[in-house]
Design a protein around this motif. Sequence first.
Motif, short mmCIF file in Angstrom:
data_model
loop_
_atom_site.label_atom_id
_atom_site.label_comp_id
_atom_site.label_asym_id
_atom_site.label_seq_id
_atom_site.Cartn_x
_atom_site.Cartn_y
_atom_site.Cartn_z
N GLU A 27 0.82 -1.22 0.00
CA GLU A 27 0.00 0.00 0.00
C GLU A 27 0.85 1.26 0.00
O GLU A 27 0.57 2.21 -0.70
CB GLU A 27 -0.94 -0.01 1.21
CG GLU A 27 -2.05 -1.04 1.11
CD GLU A 27 -3.00 -0.96 2.27
OE1 GLU A 27 -2.94 0.04 3.01
OE2 GLU A 27 -3.81 -1.88 2.42
N PRO B 196 -7.37 6.76 -3.60
CA PRO B 196 -8.55 5.94 -3.31
C PRO B 196 -9.85 6.57 -3.79
O PRO B 196 -10.82 5.85 -4.10
CB PRO B 196 -8.52 5.82 -1.79
CG PRO B 196 -7.07 5.99 -1.43
CD PRO B 196 -6.53 6.98 -2.43
N VAL C 220 -11.14 5.34 -7.13
CA VAL C 220 -11.49 3.92 -7.27
C VAL C 220 -12.93 3.69 -6.78
O VAL C 220 -13.27 4.01 -5.65
CB VAL C 220 -10.51 3.03 -6.48
CG1 VAL C 220 -10.92 1.55 -6.62
CG2 VAL C 220 -9.09 3.23 -6.98
N GLU D 241 -15.77 0.99 -5.80
CA GLU D 241 -15.87 -0.40 -5.34
C GLU D 241 -17.31 -0.89 -5.43
O GLU D 241 -18.23 -0.20 -4.98
CB GLU D 241 -15.37 -0.53 -3.90
CG GLU D 241 -15.49 -1.95 -3.35
CD GLU D 241 -15.01 -2.06 -1.92
OE1 GLU D 241 -15.82 -2.46 -1.05
OE2 GLU D 241 -13.83 -1.73 -1.66
N LEU E 79 -13.23 -3.62 -8.29
CA LEU E 79 -12.64 -2.30 -8.17
C LEU E 79 -12.45 -1.70 -9.55
O LEU E 79 -11.95 -2.38 -10.45
CB LEU E 79 -11.28 -2.36 -7.46
CG LEU E 79 -11.24 -2.93 -6.04
CD1 LEU E 79 -9.80 -2.96 -5.53
CD2 LEU E 79 -12.11 -2.12 -5.10
N HIS F 298 -10.79 1.63 -11.45
CA HIS F 298 -9.99 2.85 -11.38
C HIS F 298 -10.50 3.76 -12.49
O HIS F 298 -10.22 3.56 -13.67
CB HIS F 298 -8.51 2.53 -11.58
CG HIS F 298 -7.61 3.71 -11.43
ND1 HIS F 298 -6.85 4.21 -12.46
CD2 HIS F 298 -7.36 4.52 -10.37
CE1 HIS F 298 -6.16 5.25 -12.05
NE2 HIS F 298 -6.44 5.46 -10.78
N ARG G 290 -11.05 -8.18 -1.22
CA ARG G 290 -10.70 -6.77 -1.37
C ARG G 290 -9.18 -6.60 -1.35
O ARG G 290 -8.61 -5.86 -2.17
CB ARG G 290 -11.33 -5.95 -0.25
CG ARG G 290 -10.99 -4.45 -0.35
CD ARG G 290 -11.64 -3.64 0.77
NE ARG G 290 -13.09 -3.59 0.61
CZ ARG G 290 -13.95 -4.23 1.41
NH1 ARG G 290 -13.48 -4.98 2.42
NH2 ARG G 290 -15.25 -4.15 1.21
N TRP H 35 -6.96 -5.16 -4.54
CA TRP H 35 -6.12 -3.97 -4.47
C TRP H 35 -4.69 -4.27 -4.92
O TRP H 35 -4.04 -3.45 -5.57
CB TRP H 35 -6.13 -3.39 -3.06
CG TRP H 35 -7.23 -2.39 -2.87
CD1 TRP H 35 -8.43 -2.58 -2.26
CD2 TRP H 35 -7.23 -1.03 -3.32
NE1 TRP H 35 -9.19 -1.43 -2.31
CE2 TRP H 35 -8.47 -0.46 -2.95
CE3 TRP H 35 -6.31 -0.23 -4.00
CZ2 TRP H 35 -8.81 0.87 -3.24
CZ3 TRP H 35 -6.64 1.09 -4.29
CH2 TRP H 35 -7.88 1.62 -3.91
N LYS H 36 -4.16 -5.45 -4.56
CA LYS H 36 -2.82 -5.82 -5.01
C LYS H 36 -2.74 -5.86 -6.53
O LYS H 36 -1.82 -5.32 -7.14
CB LYS H 36 -2.43 -7.19 -4.44
CG LYS H 36 -1.97 -7.17 -2.99
CD LYS H 36 -1.49 -8.53 -2.56
CE LYS H 36 -1.00 -8.52 -1.12
NZ LYS H 36 0.21 -7.71 -0.93
N LEU I 132 -4.85 -4.44 -8.67
CA LEU I 132 -5.12 -3.11 -9.22
C LEU I 132 -3.87 -2.24 -9.18
O LEU I 132 -3.53 -1.57 -10.16
CB LEU I 132 -6.26 -2.44 -8.46
CG LEU I 132 -6.74 -1.10 -9.03
CD1 LEU I 132 -7.39 -1.30 -10.40
CD2 LEU I 132 -7.72 -0.42 -8.08
N ASN I 133 -3.16 -2.26 -8.04
CA ASN I 133 -1.92 -1.49 -7.93
C ASN I 133 -0.93 -1.90 -9.03
O ASN I 133 -0.31 -1.06 -9.68
CB ASN I 133 -1.27 -1.73 -6.56
CG ASN I 133 -1.69 -0.71 -5.53
OD1 ASN I 133 -1.76 0.48 -5.81
ND2 ASN I 133 -2.00 -1.17 -4.33
#
Length: 359
Positions: free
Chosen positions: A210, A219, A222, A224, A246, A248, A267, A271-272, A274-275
Amino acid sequence: MAPIFAQLQTVVDRYDELNQMLADPEVMNDSQNYMQLSKEAGSIRETVATFQEYEQVMEGIAAAEEMLGDAEMGDLAKEDLATLRPQQTELEEKLKILMLPKDENDDKNIIMEIRGAAGGDESSLFAADLLNMYRHYVENQGWSLQIIDETPTEVGGYKEVVAMIVGDKVFSKLKFESGAHRVQRVPATETQGRVHTSTATVGVMPEFEEVDGQDLIDPKDVREDVYRASGAGGQHVNKTSSAIRLTHEPTGITVAMQDERSQQQNRARAWKVLNARIYDHYAQENEAEYAAQRKTAVGSGARSERIRTYNYPQNRVTDHRIGLTLNKLDRVMGGDLAEIVDALVLAEQTAKLAELTEQ
């Protein structure tokens, strides 16, 4: 000493400073700071040790050269120089490589995406074969591979599969796998024995914690969505809204995750991914900088770039970027990727050394 060694004493001084800081009780009590400093010290430890060995060799050469004119010690000095001068050359080459600019992501774990591309069912089967190849390679390295999302096909392949690979310097070895992989073989469904050509694409993206991704993703950008999972999992999947999507909004990149039973786990995984995807998006969008960073080595890293051909009838694998051909496809598909990986790393190092020489 060549100009490339000019910063070596600075590296040694920094290493000494780091060791003093790591011995400070206040630093030791701050676990996050201690880990960061330990990681930095570990990253330059080999460089410092090699430079210290180099300095000892140079002292030995200087001492031997002084004795060359001595009637009694001259022959012994010549013997010493015959041993020390090759060591000098070897250590200088090693130091040049150690002092090359590092890819800031080399120490990171990766998220790997494999997709069947051209070739229908055969491409999905090849995607599964590639996953199996990487799984064996990961085991050989002492790393771990975990599937975090998958879209299987009816024939036993994958339309898409996403895996997390965790270990020591994973990105540094697998970053060159991004691109289009082409297979030439007789499909199981081919009755006439004809060789078909199919492709699958591989994307390798560094994993970002993160704190790493804060400058990439706001955030607030994004959206959700939570919904009920579908597919295998018994009654649970239809009763609980555990699936996460998610989006973006600035890039339109979407990640959906429903494999885990808990919404929190889905979730975290989403996020992992998406990053990683957003980093990959911006890296390739900034074409000039990205090209300067990667094309000087072994390729752009774009998934459209054909990087390798796997020819089953001739048991041959060819990496087109460096012109490497090996007649041991069976062993490569069994995870014996070391020769290919080492050749790609060497090609990048050679290109970087050439750039430094030209400057």
